[in-house]
Design an enzyme around this catalytic site. Structure first.
Site, PDB file in Angstrom:
ATOM      1  N   CYS A   1       0.876  -1.365  -0.111  1.00 19.12           N
ATOM      2  CA  CYS A   1      -0.197  -0.608   0.157  1.00 19.12           C
ATOM      3  C   CYS A   1       0.670   1.573  -0.241  1.00 19.12           C
ATOM      4  CB  CYS A   1      -0.722   0.277   0.576  1.00 19.12           C
ATOM      5  SG  CYS A   1      -0.601   0.278   2.898  1.00 19.12           S
TER       6      CYS A   1
ATOM      7  N   ALA B   1       3.099   1.582   2.613  1.00 15.56           N
ATOM      8  CA  ALA B   1       4.402   1.150   2.639  1.00 15.56           C
ATOM      9  C   ALA B   1       5.030   1.577   1.860  1.00 15.56           C
ATOM     10  CB  ALA B   1       3.729  -0.331   2.169  1.00 15.56           C
TER      11      ALA B   1
ATOM     12  N   ARG C   1      12.495  -5.670   4.701  1.00 18.05           N
ATOM     13  CA  ARG C   1      13.095  -5.189   3.908  1.00 18.05           C
ATOM     14  C   ARG C   1      15.175  -5.305   4.175  1.00 18.05           C
ATOM     15  NH1 ARG C   1      12.903  -2.906  -1.367  1.00 18.05           N
ATOM     16  NH2 ARG C   1      13.737  -0.556  -0.945  1.00 18.05           N
TER      17      ARG C   1
ATOM     18  N   HIS D   1       6.066   6.370  -2.235  1.00 16.52           N
ATOM     19  CA  HIS D   1       7.340   7.409  -2.786  1.00 16.52           C
ATOM     20  C   HIS D   1       7.277   8.100  -2.892  1.00 16.52           C
ATOM     21  CE1 HIS D   1       7.582   2.637  -4.875  1.00 16.52           C
ATOM     22  NE2 HIS D   1       7.793   2.547  -3.256  1.00 16.52           N
TER      23      HIS D   1
HETATM   24  S1  SF4 Z   1      -1.236  -1.572   5.961  1.00 18.30           S
HETATM   25 FE1  SF4 Z   1      -2.410  -0.447   7.155  1.00 18.30          FE
HETATM   26  S2  SF4 Z   1      -2.117   1.721   5.506  1.00 18.30           S
HETATM   27 FE2  SF4 Z   1      -1.610   0.267   4.148  1.00 18.30          FE
HETATM   28  S3  SF4 Z   1      -3.609  -0.597   3.498  1.00 18.30           S
HETATM   29 FE3  SF4 Z   1      -3.289  -1.676   5.233  1.00 18.30          FE
HETATM   30  S4  SF4 Z   1      -3.828  -0.200   7.510  1.00 18.30           S
HETATM   31 FE4  SF4 Z   1      -4.217   1.143   5.348  1.00 18.30          FE
END
Ligand code: SF4
Length: 535
Positions: free
Chosen positions: A69, A72, A103, A201
């Site tokens: 996402c 991330a 990572r 990014h």
């Molecule tokens: S990890 Fe957290 S920020 Fe990323 S999609 Fe899932 S809920 Fe949303």
């Protein structure tokens, strides 16, 4: 599941015809609408036609994607490796855990600087925070973190629920800055803001340029100051590269962002040149740095021996300095001499082995050069979160239509704010000496062999079918997908984190990589495993 005898079906045709038919078969097994969409993401390299690929669009719901996402991308990829920022995830604990050390961004503690790279800080948002708002909790967490760890800088990263309930993280950061007297940066990188980690990014790059780069001065500039971009020190990659560059005579002002410090990032605008490794994760920052501070950039690749040599030589051309030219050749000669006997041994054992690469937004390109150097062949390459220019080159940028999710990602343009290290005419002159592909990234597809396959947003179904049909000797992929293929009897190694190994960059890294490929492919255990298609 597709029923067929793969070997007989595709034996008589050219690699291009054979693989086009294979792709048709695989995508025809989807429902009609899905099939039509997926076909636009799979390309068999055929030099006889102009080829395009669809990328940076949402994954079809229900498809097992390997993407991450936006949060991330911002916290996990770009900001996470900065070792002296206390990274505070504002959201549920799961989001923080998801980006915690997966990572293997290695970093070294330094005297006089904080070191938070091993920690995971989160506001641990609960249901009641979602109902009543999480700003109070965020401020409390910043205060608590400050009292315990005394960081110079705190970074706040917003996750999905934060955006949905509308917490004003900028206002909280401002209050904390005033009351605690520290720097608090924010990235509004809620997970849903894009179709993959790529949006994160972009958002992280905006914070870097708006809040960090250019806020401190480099006290002792030299003519050989450079930045390294798109490098996150996985398994120690940047340490090998820095060593080479320093031997040649360059000074690395900052790395974005492997093993990096806030103060160095703040001074990056004073470098004479930036070199860029991972095009997708941070080309935004390079574009803005060039506009705002006049720092030119080259797209380099130091994964693979031949590509490292080419990159070092092109950097030397940019500086056009006798000392740099001489040292570059000296370092290349010394390094080649050091690795040759070990590399020859592995090359013999790996000759003709075939690999599938599915990783990142640039790594599936870089590792093809390294595989070639050790005698291996890439038959399929796919990216998780690339845009079309990562495949087709920057020339395609004017043709890319803006997708709806691009509208919520602010794109900044700047007037020049500082006198650049070199006058603009000099920069243009230096650029004109460079081969075009160093200034204008030409993408992955142009470097791939006829008949090889390119896949955007690869999924488990497609991978399984390709493995059955093409029988690769190794599958090189990311954190989430490798075990599926290992269980299918295909050796697999992570190219996101290098498992527990690395570094893989430059000359010594190539030997490490060859050793790991040999250990994985030629491991006698595989003789005891029968892949499902042989049962
Ligand atoms: S990890 Fe957290 S920020 Fe990323 S999609 Fe899932 S809920 Fe949303």
């Amino acid at each position: 599941m597709i029923e067929r005898n793969h070997t007989q079906d595709y034996m008589m045709e050219s690699p291009v015809e054979k693989n086009k038919k294979l792709i048709e078969d695989i995508t025809d097994s989807y429902p009609k609408k899905v099939s039509k969409e997926r076909k636009t993401h799979l390309v068999v390299i055929d030099p006889s036609e102009e080829q395009h690929i669809m990328a940076d669009v949402a994954t079809i719901p229900g498809i097992m994607t390997n993407r991450g996402c936006s949060y991330a991308g911002a916290k996990g990829v770009v900001f996470g490796p900065v070792k002296d920022i206390l990274h505070l995830t504002h959201g549920p604990i799961g989001c923080g855990y998801y980006t915690w050390n997966t990572r293997r961004n290695l970093a070294e503690p330094e005297e006089g600087y904080n070191y938070f790279i091993k920690n995971c800080f989160s506001t641990n948002m609960q249901e009641k925070d979602v109902v009543f708002g999480g700003e109070k909790k965020l401020y409390g967490a910043i205060k608590e973190a400050y009292e315990i760890f005394k960081p110079k800088v705190i970074g706040i990263y917003a996750t999905c629920p934060v955006g949905l309930i509308g917490d004003d993280i900028k206002a909280v950061a401002k209050r904390a800055e005033e009351e605690l007297g520290i720097k608090v940066i924010t990235v509004s990188c809620e997970g849903y803001k894009g179709v993959s980690q790529s949006a994160g990014h972009h958002l992280a790059s905006n914070t870097l340029i708006m809040d960090i780069v250019g806020t401190e001065e480099l006290e002792d500039p030299t003519p050989y100051d450079i930045n390294i971009f798109g490098e996150y020190n996985i398994g120690g990659d940047v340490w090998l590269v820095k060593d080479l560059l320093q031997k040649i005579g360059y000074r690395v002002v900052s790395v974005f962002t492997g093993d990096s410090k806030y103060d160095d990032l703040a001074k990056a605008h004073r470098a004479k040149l930036s070199i860029l490794m991972c095009h997708r994760s941070i080309n935004y920052t390079n574009r803005m740095m060039e506009e705002k501070f006049g720092v030119p950039w080259l797209k380099v690749n130091y994964i693979g021996i031949s590509s490292t040599i080419e990159s070092l030589r092109e950097m030397a051309k940019f500086f056009d300095d006798p000392m740099i030219y001489e040292n570059t050749e000296k370092v290349i000669e010394e390094e080649l001499k050091k690795i040759k006997p070990r590399l020859d041994y592995y090359k013999e054992r790996l000759k003709g082995k075939k690999a599938i690469l599915f990783v990142g937004g640039s790594r599936a390109h870089h590792y093809q050069d390294l595989l070639k150097d050790i005698g291996m062949e890439t038959i399929v390459a796919g990216y998780e979160f690339a845009h079309r220019d990562d495949y087709e080159g920057r020339k395609i940028i004017p043709e890319i239509k803006e997708a709806p999710h691009h509208k919520i990602l602010d794109t900044y343009h700047f007037e020049r704010v500082t006198e650049p290290a070199y006058p603009q005419e000099k920069i243009e002159e230096m650029k004109s000496k460079m081969p075009d592909h160093f200034m204008n990234y030409e993408g992955m597809m142009v470097h791939m062999e006829e008949g090889s396959i390119v896949i955007d947003d690869f999924n488990h179904h497609e991978t399984e079918e390709l493995i059955k049909a093409l029988k690769p000797d190794i599958f090189l992929s990311g954190i989430k997908d490798r075990y599926v293929f290992q269980k299918m009897g295909v050796p697999s190694r992570q190219i996101h984190s290098y498992d527990y190994s690395g570094p893989y960059s430059s000359f010594e890294g190539a030997v490490n990589f060859a050793r790991d490929m040999d250990m994985a492919i030629n491991n006698p255990i595989w003789k005891e495993v029968t892949p499902p298609w042989k049962k």
